[in-house]
Design a protein around this motif. Sequence first.
Motif, PDB file in Angstrom:
ATOM      1  N   GLN A   1      -7.430  -3.317  -0.599  1.00  0.00           N
ATOM      2  CA  GLN A   1      -8.698  -3.244  -1.038  1.00  0.00           C
ATOM      3  C   GLN A   1      -8.614  -5.327  -1.606  1.00  0.00           C
ATOM      4  O   GLN A   1      -8.499  -5.742  -2.262  1.00  0.00           O
ATOM      5  N   ARG A   5      -4.798   2.119  -0.451  1.00  0.00           N
ATOM      6  CA  ARG A   5      -5.157   1.500   0.001  1.00  0.00           C
ATOM      7  C   ARG A   5      -5.163   0.158  -0.276  1.00  0.00           C
ATOM      8  O   ARG A   5      -5.819   0.160  -1.910  1.00  0.00           O
ATOM      9  N   THR A  63     -11.306  -3.535   3.566  1.00  0.00           N
ATOM     10  CA  THR A  63     -10.247  -2.338   2.657  1.00  0.00           C
ATOM     11  C   THR A  63      -9.068  -2.769   4.109  1.00  0.00           C
ATOM     12  O   THR A  63      -9.412  -3.043   5.624  1.00  0.00           O
ATOM     13  N   VAL A  77      -4.453  -2.921  -4.841  1.00  0.00           N
ATOM     14  CA  VAL A  77      -4.410  -1.442  -4.551  1.00  0.00           C
ATOM     15  C   VAL A  77      -5.374  -0.298  -4.926  1.00  0.00           C
ATOM     16  O   VAL A  77      -4.447  -0.226  -6.048  1.00  0.00           O
ATOM     17  N   ASP A 111      -6.217  -3.010   6.951  1.00  0.00           N
ATOM     18  CA  ASP A 111      -5.329  -1.325   7.157  1.00  0.00           C
ATOM     19  C   ASP A 111      -4.262  -1.817   8.653  1.00  0.00           C
ATOM     20  O   ASP A 111      -4.740  -2.780   9.812  1.00  0.00           O
ATOM     21  N   ASP A 135       0.713  -1.181   0.167  1.00  0.00           N
ATOM     22  CA  ASP A 135      -0.157   0.369  -0.501  1.00  0.00           C
ATOM     23  C   ASP A 135       1.072   1.075   0.353  1.00  0.00           C
ATOM     24  O   ASP A 135       2.237   1.083  -0.241  1.00  0.00           O
ATOM     25  N   GLY A 175     -12.372   3.548  -3.396  1.00  0.00           N
ATOM     26  CA  GLY A 175     -12.081   2.246  -2.470  1.00  0.00           C
ATOM     27  C   GLY A 175     -13.188   1.809  -3.603  1.00  0.00           C
ATOM     28  O   GLY A 175     -13.044  -0.091  -3.438  1.00  0.00           O
TER      29      GLY A 175
END
Length: 264
Positions: A119, A117, A152, A112, A154, A58, A196
């Motif tokens: 996904q 981000r 997502t 990404v 993180d 990411d 996203g």
Amino acid sequence: VAPDGTIHVAFVEQHRTTYANAIYHRSSTDGGKTWTEAKNLSEDMPNIDVGRCQVLADARNRVYVIWGTPLGGVAGRSNMWFRELEGGKWSKAKPVSENPQDNSTRSFFAAVDAAGRAQVIWNVDPDERHPELMPNHQHLAGVGDGLVLQSTLDGATAGNPREVFLPVIGIVGKGAWAQPSCDDLATLNGYFDSAGAAHFVASVTGTMYGANPHPPDYELMENGKTGQIIKLPELSFHASKDIPTLLLDAKGKQHVIALYLAGE
């Protein structure tokens, strides 16, 4: 390739002593001249088979490896796991979905998004989230694995799965025999925009007992709706290994890259 220039590779390989398939990772910081030793990322699940994997980096230089573990006795379904590399340390293997057994995956795709981000999308049968599709609490033969979920990633945390697509629900039979039905999806593949949102193609089949039975077609799916239908020759076993891919070029034009067995 991560933002810092490090090349990351994830792959499935048979372990040299146990002969079980495992997920491995290697990286190179000098453009591929030298590589780290292979690290077994599925070392904590030695008795569980592994399937297809993907690796992402990411915008914050965090690396993710996502893979499936096929469910024994349940053809074509798997649970999804991931590990995250940050600051030289790997997180423990965690499920992408908090309830993987009941939301077992038919196919998945990770990338990404345009904002950097990580996904993941995957499709499941919709029974758990849509009880209206299972009268008398029984799964119907005309209801395919049509529900697409997205999460997502993180760091070491996978966000709560959210619904992004469900095929149109039709009706099979009449009167007291009327039953809901939806198409079956497989081999999801595409990209994510800066918000996203998922843009993807998938193999779409009208199940034998469904409201609209038909052999597999490839359809474009965006904003929760189906779009263009892409007709391809029969792909046989290549359909699950050489998956048709949706790409977006620098001018914003979409392209589907696919194996075309009818060609020369």
